[in-house]
Design a protein around this motif. Structure first.
Motif, PDB file in Angstrom:
ATOM      1  N   LEU A 194       2.850  -1.116   4.560  1.00  0.00           N
ATOM      2  CA  LEU A 194       1.632  -0.940   4.953  1.00  0.00           C
ATOM      3  C   LEU A 194       2.283  -0.340   5.683  1.00  0.00           C
ATOM      4  CD1 LEU A 194       0.752  -4.067   3.482  1.00  0.00           C
ATOM      5  CD2 LEU A 194      -0.773  -3.849   5.475  1.00  0.00           C
ATOM      6  N   GLY A 195       1.826   1.124   5.528  1.00  0.00           N
ATOM      7  CA  GLY A 195       2.279   2.189   6.682  1.00  0.00           C
ATOM      8  C   GLY A 195       1.584   2.044   8.034  1.00  0.00           C
ATOM      9  N   PRO A 254      -2.683   2.186   4.064  1.00  0.00           N
ATOM     10  CA  PRO A 254      -1.673   3.493   3.200  1.00  0.00           C
ATOM     11  C   PRO A 254      -0.821   1.982   2.731  1.00  0.00           C
ATOM     12  CG  PRO A 254      -1.661   4.009   6.010  1.00  0.00           C
ATOM     13  CD  PRO A 254      -2.513   2.507   5.642  1.00  0.00           C
ATOM     14  N   LEU A 255      -0.419   2.652   2.283  1.00  0.00           N
ATOM     15  CA  LEU A 255       1.156   1.661   1.079  1.00  0.00           C
ATOM     16  C   LEU A 255       1.910   2.488   0.615  1.00  0.00           C
ATOM     17  CD1 LEU A 255       2.113  -1.173   0.498  1.00  0.00           C
ATOM     18  CD2 LEU A 255       1.514   0.318  -2.045  1.00  0.00           C
ATOM     19  N   HIS A 268      -0.007   5.920  -0.492  1.00  0.00           N
ATOM     20  CA  HIS A 268      -1.097   5.661  -1.854  1.00  0.00           C
ATOM     21  C   HIS A 268      -2.291   4.697  -0.628  1.00  0.00           C
ATOM     22  CE1 HIS A 268       1.550   5.789  -4.252  1.00  0.00           C
ATOM     23  NE2 HIS A 268       2.981   4.988  -4.152  1.00  0.00           N
ATOM     24  N   ASN A 269      -3.642   5.291  -0.689  1.00  0.00           N
ATOM     25  CA  ASN A 269      -4.506   4.835  -0.471  1.00  0.00           C
ATOM     26  C   ASN A 269      -5.644   3.664  -1.015  1.00  0.00           C
ATOM     27  OD1 ASN A 269      -4.948   6.954   1.358  1.00  0.00           O
ATOM     28  ND2 ASN A 269      -5.420   8.364   0.184  1.00  0.00           N
ATOM     29  N   ILE A 270      -5.107   2.217  -0.357  1.00  0.00           N
ATOM     30  CA  ILE A 270      -5.759   0.673  -1.106  1.00  0.00           C
ATOM     31  C   ILE A 270      -6.742   0.357  -0.957  1.00  0.00           C
ATOM     32  CG2 ILE A 270      -4.800  -1.716  -1.350  1.00  0.00           C
ATOM     33  CD1 ILE A 270      -2.540   0.800  -2.082  1.00  0.00           C
ATOM     34  N   GLY A 291       3.850  -2.979   8.089  1.00  0.00           N
ATOM     35  CA  GLY A 291       5.483  -3.251   6.985  1.00  0.00           C
ATOM     36  C   GLY A 291       5.772  -4.269   6.712  1.00  0.00           C
ATOM     37  N   ASP A 292       4.569  -4.499   6.497  1.00  0.00           N
ATOM     38  CA  ASP A 292       4.960  -5.942   5.626  1.00  0.00           C
ATOM     39  C   ASP A 292       5.120  -5.210   4.224  1.00  0.00           C
ATOM     40  OD1 ASP A 292       4.828  -7.913   7.217  1.00  0.00           O
ATOM     41  OD2 ASP A 292       2.614  -8.575   7.058  1.00  0.00           O
TER      42      ASP A 292
END
Length: 150
Positions: free
Chosen positions: A14-15, A33-34, A55-57, A74-75
């Motif tokens: 995760l961003g 975001p990923l 990537h937009n999740i 960060g996860d």
């Protein structure tokens, strides 16, 4: 092949925090975001190069609430979903975005709960794989016979 397939599988970090929007009908939508990374070595210079794709999740309803509760920046997560392109207008300008609509997700980061001393509960992660307990592995008899024919 007569049909078509729109399927995405991502493993990344995760961003940012999950941002959830709740609607009047009780529905909700979450977005985050990923980041996925590709690392390789440049053959000419020997330099290690890392490229990051963002990537937009998009998660919906109960999954959005679970993500909001258990995930932080960060996860690491495993995501299965489909690609969705959409357009919207902002300040009179048409904009386009590509999103991943999540159909299935597994949390891969291990979280320690300071009160219980355990990780995040698996009940909210339908496809989470449980790691075998090290004690159970060590207590297993080494003299057990295998069913393998060789």
């Amino acid at each position: 092949m007569a049909g078509t397939v729109n399927k995405v599988i991502l493993i990344g970090h995760l961003g940012d925090e999950v941002k959830v929007h709740y609607f009047d009908e009780g529905n909700s939508i979450g977005r985050f975001p990923l980041a996925t990374n590709e690392t390789y070595t440049n053959r000419q210079t020997g330099e290690r190069i890392t490229n990051t794709e963002w990537h937009n999740i998009v998660v919906r309803n109960k999954l959005a609430e679970i993500c909001e509760k258990y995930l932080t920046k960060g996860d690491k997560v495993y995501i299965e979903g489909r690609i969705k392109n959409r357009q919207y207008e902002m300040d009179g300008i048409k904009r386009y975005t590509t999103e991943i609509l999540v159909q299935d997700m597994t949390f891969l980061s291990t979280k320690k709960n300071p009160n219980a001393g355990e990780g995040t509960p698996n009940v909210n992660q339908p496809n989470a794989t449980r790691q075998p307990n090290q004690e159970n592995i060590n207590n297993k008899s080494h003299n057990e016979e295998d069913d393998l024919p060789f």
